[in-house]
Design a protein around this motif. Structure first.
Motif, mmCIF file in Angstrom:
data_model
loop_
_atom_site.group_PDB
_atom_site.id
_atom_site.type_symbol
_atom_site.label_atom_id
_atom_site.label_comp_id
_atom_site.label_asym_id
_atom_site.label_seq_id
_atom_site.Cartn_x
_atom_site.Cartn_y
_atom_site.Cartn_z
ATOM 1 N N ALA A 60 0.990 -1.204 -0.047
ATOM 2 C CA ALA A 60 0.078 0.032 0.034
ATOM 3 C C ALA A 60 0.877 1.329 0.054
ATOM 4 O O ALA A 60 0.481 2.391 -0.631
ATOM 5 C CB ALA A 60 -0.748 -0.168 1.311
ATOM 6 N N ALA A 61 1.766 1.308 0.602
ATOM 7 C CA ALA A 61 3.103 2.443 0.729
ATOM 8 C C ALA A 61 3.497 2.594 -0.578
ATOM 9 O O ALA A 61 3.477 3.862 -1.003
ATOM 10 C CB ALA A 61 3.815 2.263 1.794
ATOM 11 N N HIS A 62 4.008 1.708 -1.212
ATOM 12 C CA HIS A 62 4.313 1.698 -2.468
ATOM 13 C C HIS A 62 3.252 2.364 -3.569
ATOM 14 O O HIS A 62 3.675 2.808 -4.582
ATOM 15 C CB HIS A 62 4.997 0.502 -2.940
ATOM 16 C CG HIS A 62 6.526 -0.054 -2.347
ATOM 17 N ND1 HIS A 62 7.613 0.487 -3.245
ATOM 18 C CD2 HIS A 62 6.857 -0.181 -1.063
ATOM 19 C CE1 HIS A 62 8.575 0.085 -2.399
ATOM 20 N NE2 HIS A 62 8.088 -0.250 -1.215
ATOM 21 N N ARG A 63 1.978 1.691 -3.401
ATOM 22 C CA ARG A 63 0.961 2.287 -4.192
ATOM 23 C C ARG A 63 0.848 3.756 -4.006
ATOM 24 O O ARG A 63 0.567 4.496 -5.015
ATOM 25 C CB ARG A 63 -0.257 1.630 -4.121
ATOM 26 C CG ARG A 63 -0.222 0.142 -4.593
ATOM 27 C CD ARG A 63 -1.183 -0.671 -4.033
ATOM 28 N NE ARG A 63 -2.771 -0.290 -4.360
ATOM 29 C CZ ARG A 63 -3.592 -1.067 -4.608
ATOM 30 N NH1 ARG A 63 -3.331 -2.250 -4.714
ATOM 31 N NH2 ARG A 63 -4.906 -0.552 -4.665
ATOM 32 N N ARG A 64 1.020 4.429 -3.036
ATOM 33 C CA ARG A 64 0.974 5.756 -2.288
ATOM 34 C C ARG A 64 1.869 6.469 -2.776
ATOM 35 O O ARG A 64 1.721 8.026 -3.253
ATOM 36 C CB ARG A 64 0.264 5.908 -1.046
ATOM 37 C CG ARG A 64 0.275 7.184 -0.324
ATOM 38 C CD ARG A 64 -0.859 7.876 -0.828
ATOM 39 N NE ARG A 64 -1.222 9.067 -0.350
ATOM 40 C CZ ARG A 64 -1.931 9.548 0.616
ATOM 41 N NH1 ARG A 64 -2.635 8.686 1.270
ATOM 42 N NH2 ARG A 64 -1.870 10.776 1.226
#
Length: 192
Positions: free
Chosen positions: A46-50
């Motif tokens: 999720a962090a890499h998506r954001r």
């Protein structure tokens, strides 16, 4: 259908902290290890998506952590901003999680993950797909001894009154996602 490890995260992300607490109360030690791997993997994905991995601009991370504290940290002590930012920077840099065995680290990862998912505005179907993909990745990345004790067990699907196209929100998931958090979440959900 989500596993017994992904279902509690769906509960938190959809504002059902009591269901979350009920599910995790049944975890034993191997279950907690498997659940911890899932939280860590989902948080990383999720962090890499954001955020842009390796990005130099600190402002978006600082603003995001502040927004998560505002939304989910009623006491002001549940989410240490320095810890939260260091977790995000470590995962974006591909570094190991700082203090992975501390409950404060797990709490911070969980609150940040719920904030990331809430901000995406995923439908129920998209949320379930994300959590299933994260669990598949966690199993692939886990050392063999971490998954031997915890077979994937399906859970019941969401209640019939939920819709697949409704965005998943964490408006009522204001709890610290460790065992001590149920009281905070119960207070928030009693206002409904």
């Amino acid at each position: 259908m989500l596993s017994r490890y992904a279902a509690p995260l769906r509960d938190l992300a959809t504002g059902r902290p009591r269901d979350y607490q009920h599910r995790i109360d049944r975890f034993d030690e191997p279950d907690w290890r498997r659940y911890g791997l899932l939280v860590e993997t989902a948080f990383r994905l999720a962090a890499h998506r954001r955020f842009r991995p390796g990005g130099e601009d600190r402002a978006p991370v600082i603003r995001f952590v502040a927004s998560v504290r505002e939304r989910y940290d009623r006491t002001g002590y549940d989410l240490d901003p320095r810890l939260a930012e260091s977790l995000l920077w470590a995962t974006l840099a591909g570094e190991p999680t700082p203090d992975p065995l501390r409950s404060r680290t797990h709490t911070a990862q969980t609150l940040l993950l719920i904030g990331l998912l809430d901000d995406e505005g995923l439908s129920r179907t998209e949320l379930d797909r994300f959590l299933s993909d994260a669990e598949d990745q966690a199993i692939r990345d886990a050392p063999a001894e971490s998954t031997v004790h915890a077979p994937a067990e399906p859970t019941v699907d969401a209640p019939a009154d939920s819709t697949d196209d409704a965005p998943a929100t964490a408006d009522n998931a204001t709890e610290d996602p460790t065992d001590d958090a149920a009281a905070t979440a119960d207070t928030a959900s009693d206002d409904d």
